[in-house]
Write a protein that holds these residues in place. Structure first.
Motif, PDB file in Angstrom:
ATOM      1  N   LYS A 241       0.798  -1.226   0.000  1.00 36.20           N
ATOM      2  CA  LYS A 241       0.000   0.000   0.000  1.00 36.20           C
ATOM      3  C   LYS A 241       0.829   1.274   0.000  1.00 36.20           C
ATOM      4  CE  LYS A 241      -0.690  -0.274   5.045  1.00 36.20           C
ATOM      5  NZ  LYS A 241       0.102   0.907   5.438  1.00 36.20           N
ATOM      6  N   ASP A 242       2.024   1.270   0.607  1.00 39.15           N
ATOM      7  CA  ASP A 242       2.857   2.467   0.664  1.00 39.15           C
ATOM      8  C   ASP A 242       3.914   2.520  -0.431  1.00 39.15           C
ATOM      9  OD1 ASP A 242       1.499   3.319   2.934  1.00 39.15           O
ATOM     10  OD2 ASP A 242       2.872   2.288   4.295  1.00 39.15           O
ATOM     11  N   ALA A 243       3.980   1.468  -1.244  1.00 45.04           N
ATOM     12  CA  ALA A 243       5.004   1.375  -2.284  1.00 45.04           C
ATOM     13  C   ALA A 243       4.503   1.987  -3.591  1.00 45.04           C
ATOM     14  CB  ALA A 243       5.386  -0.082  -2.505  1.00 45.04           C
ATOM     15  N   PRO A 244       5.387   2.241  -4.546  1.00 48.79           N
ATOM     16  CA  PRO A 244       4.937   2.679  -5.866  1.00 48.79           C
ATOM     17  C   PRO A 244       3.987   1.647  -6.465  1.00 48.79           C
ATOM     18  CG  PRO A 244       7.307   2.967  -5.650  1.00 48.79           C
ATOM     19  CD  PRO A 244       6.861   2.184  -4.444  1.00 48.79           C
ATOM     20  N   SER A 245       3.064   2.103  -7.296  1.00 49.04           N
ATOM     21  CA  SER A 245       2.080   1.199  -7.885  1.00 49.04           C
ATOM     22  C   SER A 245       2.771   0.145  -8.744  1.00 49.04           C
ATOM     23  CB  SER A 245       1.075   1.976  -8.726  1.00 49.04           C
ATOM     24  OG  SER A 245       1.715   2.590  -9.828  1.00 49.04           O
ATOM     25  N   GLY A 246       2.154  -1.015  -8.817  1.00 53.88           N
ATOM     26  CA  GLY A 246       2.721  -2.099  -9.605  1.00 53.88           C
ATOM     27  C   GLY A 246       2.265  -3.437  -9.067  1.00 53.88           C
ATOM     28  N   LEU A 247       3.112  -4.435  -9.226  1.00 52.78           N
ATOM     29  CA  LEU A 247       2.807  -5.800  -8.829  1.00 52.78           C
ATOM     30  C   LEU A 247       3.898  -6.309  -7.882  1.00 52.78           C
ATOM     31  CD1 LEU A 247       2.000  -7.190 -12.401  1.00 52.78           C
ATOM     32  CD2 LEU A 247       0.365  -6.240 -10.751  1.00 52.78           C
ATOM     33  N   ARG A 248       3.515  -7.249  -7.036  1.00 51.99           N
ATOM     34  CA  ARG A 248       4.483  -7.893  -6.143  1.00 51.99           C
ATOM     35  C   ARG A 248       4.125  -9.368  -6.064  1.00 51.99           C
ATOM     36  NH1 ARG A 248       5.330  -6.862   0.298  1.00 51.99           N
ATOM     37  NH2 ARG A 248       3.056  -6.990   0.184  1.00 51.99           N
ATOM     38  N   ILE A 249       5.092 -10.217  -6.382  1.00 53.12           N
ATOM     39  CA  ILE A 249       4.855 -11.655  -6.451  1.00 53.12           C
ATOM     40  C   ILE A 249       5.858 -12.369  -5.555  1.00 53.12           C
ATOM     41  CG2 ILE A 249       4.840 -13.682  -7.968  1.00 53.12           C
ATOM     42  CD1 ILE A 249       4.087 -11.743 -10.261  1.00 53.12           C
ATOM     43  N   TRP A 250       5.363 -13.181  -4.640  1.00 55.85           N
ATOM     44  CA  TRP A 250       6.242 -13.929  -3.761  1.00 55.85           C
ATOM     45  C   TRP A 250       6.833 -15.115  -4.517  1.00 55.85           C
ATOM     46  CZ3 TRP A 250       8.452 -12.785   0.664  1.00 55.85           C
ATOM     47  CH2 TRP A 250       9.088 -13.796   1.392  1.00 55.85           C
ATOM     48  N   ALA A 251       8.148 -15.289  -4.372  1.00 57.41           N
ATOM     49  CA  ALA A 251       8.850 -16.348  -5.098  1.00 57.41           C
ATOM     50  C   ALA A 251       9.685 -17.216  -4.168  1.00 57.41           C
ATOM     51  CB  ALA A 251       9.740 -15.738  -6.174  1.00 57.41           C
ATOM     52  N   GLY A 252       9.380 -17.193  -2.880  1.00 53.61           N
ATOM     53  CA  GLY A 252      10.138 -17.979  -1.921  1.00 53.61           C
ATOM     54  C   GLY A 252       9.996 -19.471  -2.142  1.00 53.61           C
ATOM     55  N   CYS A 253      10.659 -20.255  -1.304  1.00 52.09           N
ATOM     56  CA  CYS A 253      10.808 -21.682  -1.564  1.00 52.09           C
ATOM     57  C   CYS A 253       9.509 -22.472  -1.492  1.00 52.09           C
ATOM     58  CB  CYS A 253      11.840 -22.287  -0.615  1.00 52.09           C
ATOM     59  SG  CYS A 253      11.347 -22.281   1.124  1.00 52.09           S
ATOM     60  N   THR A 254       8.471 -21.963  -0.857  1.00 48.62           N
ATOM     61  CA  THR A 254       7.215 -22.715  -0.795  1.00 48.62           C
ATOM     62  C   THR A 254       6.393 -22.571  -2.068  1.00 48.62           C
ATOM     63  OG1 THR A 254       6.042 -20.881   0.297  1.00 48.62           O
ATOM     64  CG2 THR A 254       7.105 -22.518   1.722  1.00 48.62           C
ATOM     65  N   ILE A 255       6.831 -21.710  -2.983  1.00 50.18           N
ATOM     66  CA  ILE A 255       6.182 -21.559  -4.283  1.00 50.18           C
ATOM     67  C   ILE A 255       6.775 -22.568  -5.260  1.00 50.18           C
ATOM     68  CG2 ILE A 255       5.826 -19.980  -6.239  1.00 50.18           C
ATOM     69  CD1 ILE A 255       4.266 -19.112  -3.795  1.00 50.18           C
ATOM     70  N   GLU A 256       5.928 -23.126  -6.118  1.00 51.96           N
ATOM     71  CA  GLU A 256       6.394 -24.026  -7.165  1.00 51.96           C
ATOM     72  C   GLU A 256       6.711 -23.220  -8.426  1.00 51.96           C
ATOM     73  OE1 GLU A 256       7.150 -26.962  -6.503  1.00 51.96           O
ATOM     74  OE2 GLU A 256       5.540 -28.199  -5.661  1.00 51.96           O
ATOM     75  N   ALA A 257       7.847 -23.498  -9.057  1.00 45.74           N
ATOM     76  CA  ALA A 257       8.220 -22.808 -10.290  1.00 45.74           C
ATOM     77  C   ALA A 257       7.168 -23.015 -11.373  1.00 45.74           C
ATOM     78  CB  ALA A 257       9.592 -23.294 -10.759  1.00 45.74           C
ATOM     79  N   SER A 258       6.543 -24.177 -11.381  1.00 47.80           N
ATOM     80  CA  SER A 258       5.512 -24.456 -12.386  1.00 47.80           C
ATOM     81  C   SER A 258       4.319 -23.525 -12.234  1.00 47.80           C
ATOM     82  CB  SER A 258       5.060 -25.911 -12.291  1.00 47.80           C
ATOM     83  OG  SER A 258       4.570 -26.199 -10.986  1.00 47.80           O
ATOM     84  N   ASP A 259       4.003 -23.125 -10.997  1.00 49.18           N
ATOM     85  CA  ASP A 259       2.896 -22.186 -10.792  1.00 49.18           C
ATOM     86  C   ASP A 259       3.260 -20.795 -11.295  1.00 49.18           C
ATOM     87  OD1 ASP A 259       1.059 -23.964  -9.718  1.00 49.18           O
ATOM     88  OD2 ASP A 259       1.832 -23.739  -7.694  1.00 49.18           O
ATOM     89  N   LEU A 260       4.515 -20.383 -11.087  1.00 49.71           N
ATOM     90  CA  LEU A 260       4.948 -19.093 -11.625  1.00 49.71           C
ATOM     91  C   LEU A 260       4.959 -19.120 -13.144  1.00 49.71           C
ATOM     92  CD1 LEU A 260       7.816 -18.269  -9.126  1.00 49.71           C
ATOM     93  CD2 LEU A 260       5.682 -16.994  -9.394  1.00 49.71           C
TER      94      LEU A 260
END
Length: 393
Positions: free
Chosen positions: A352-371
């Protein structure tokens, strides 16, 4: 923009949870992972303390925390851990406060306006950049975030911290732990929360103290009252029990069990190096997409400082950048909303306080196939919103 898909992609991410906190649970997680939680039992019972100690021991093993560092579980998430350190330790000498995103700014506010310390130097940089680390004097105390969760900018290493420093380094590592190399010999206080890189449950923080931090606690008496949840000493000595499974207040045994489950999973895939490798592979999916996509770019300007967990993007298409700030923010929010409604991606808007845009979590619990499955959806949502923008013009 060339080759933009105009029809919705056929395949959605199997897990559309890309929030930067609470983050996605580890692959394969179900509520059955909590079946052994000691619900209804005292956290001070022998089995209760054993489970808390198991969480501490796994933390030490997975993060490779030095044997002479203390590890404790404290109230109020990472915020509680950072505040405990600052209120208990700062004021013995001058302090350098580093800020390049919203959480760092929050620590600046607390030190300057709440603790009201007199000798405070604020070293700042705008979103997308790091401050000049050469300005930092580590003979003073230093407070900084290792990874700026809301800007996607991290410190590349701890080379700027002197080994023979006189001050303490207090490091908010909440979106860096388990995904990035933390140089513990250069860090005196390290904090994080389970709901970030572990995908655990919220409300608890982890506080890691070096021997130098313990010495500060036992030799420095702040000239201010300390709430009970910040007190780490009694009669001038460290409350060792806080770091031996006797928490300051009652923890959730369900949260403890969930953290244990996440760390056991981390061990099962190969430990810290494997967890970091998963985050790096996830980031590569995003970086490869950015390299071939002309409407988006990283918010973090220097590739060496780009986070592999909280990855932040700016929409750089000229049709959007000519808009005023409010209209740019509305464009990004419309993309986010469109994907949310279709179940393709949840919670990927900029902070909310950052410049407008997108933010995507890519930590280890995320699957590369989902990204990989998400990337065509981002292109499609952008094309849809751009078409709507042009139609309204």
């Amino acid at each position: 923009m060339a080759d933009t898909p105009q029809t919705a992609p056929a395949v959605k991410p199997a897990n559309p949870n890309f929030s930067s906190g609470p983050c996605a649970k580890r692959p394969g997680w179900t509520v059955e992972a909590l079946s052994n939680a000691l619900v209804g039992r005292s956290h001070r019972s022998k089995p209760g303390k054993a489970r808390i100690q198991q969480a501490i021991d796994l933390t030490r093993e997975l993060l490779q925390v030095p044997a002479d560092y203390r590890i404790g579980i404290v109230p109020a998430s990472d915020t509680g851990a950072v505040e405990t350190a600052m209120w208990s330790m700062l004021g013995e000498r001058g302090v350098d406060m580093l800020a390049w995103e919203s959480f760092g700014e929050g620590w600046v506010t607390d030190v300057a306006k709440q603790l009201k310390l007199q000798d405070v130097r604020i070293i700042k940089a705008p979103y997308g950049e790091l401050p000049d680390l050469a300005q930092v004097d580590t003979d003073r105390d230093v407070v900084f975030t290792w990874n700026g969760t809301t800007s996607g900018v991290r410190v590349p290493n701890a080379d700027w911290i002197k080994a023979d420093r006189k001050g303490l380094t207090i490091c908010d590592a909440t979106s860096a732990a388990f995904a990035q190399d933390l140089d513990f010999p250069k860090l005196d206080v390290v904090t994080f929360s389970w709901q970030k890189a572990l995908g655990g449950e919220a409300a608890h923080g982890v506080l890691i103290l070096s021997p130098r931090a313990v010495e500060r606690l036992e030799t420095f008496k702040p000239d201010r009252p300390l709430p009970k949840i910040f007190r780490l000493t009694k009669a001038g000595k460290l409350l060792e029990e806080v770091f031996q499974a006797a928490t300051i207040n009652t923890p959730s045994m369900i949260c403890i069990e969930d953290a244990i489950d996440a760390m056991e999973w981390g061990k099962s895939i190969g430990g810290l190096s494997a967890m970091q490798a998963r985050a790096d592979a996830n980031f590569k999916v995003l970086a490869d997409w950015v390299a071939k996509t002309d409407w988006v770019d990283f918010l973090a300007k220097d590739p060496a400082n780009r986070s592999n967990t909280s990855v932040c993007f700016s929409i750089v298409d000229p049709a959007v950048t000519v808009l005023d700030d409010a209209a740019q923010a509305a464009f990004a929010k419309a993309m986010v909303s469109r994907l949310d409604k279709l179940g393709a991606a949840y919670d990927i808007g900029a902070y909310k306080d950052a410049p407008s845009g997108l933010r995507i979590w890519a930590g280890c619990t995320i699957e590369a196939s989902d990204l990989a499955a998400l990337m065509p959806w981002l292109d499609w949502a952008f094309a849809e919103e751009l078409q709507a923008l042009k139609a309204a013009a």
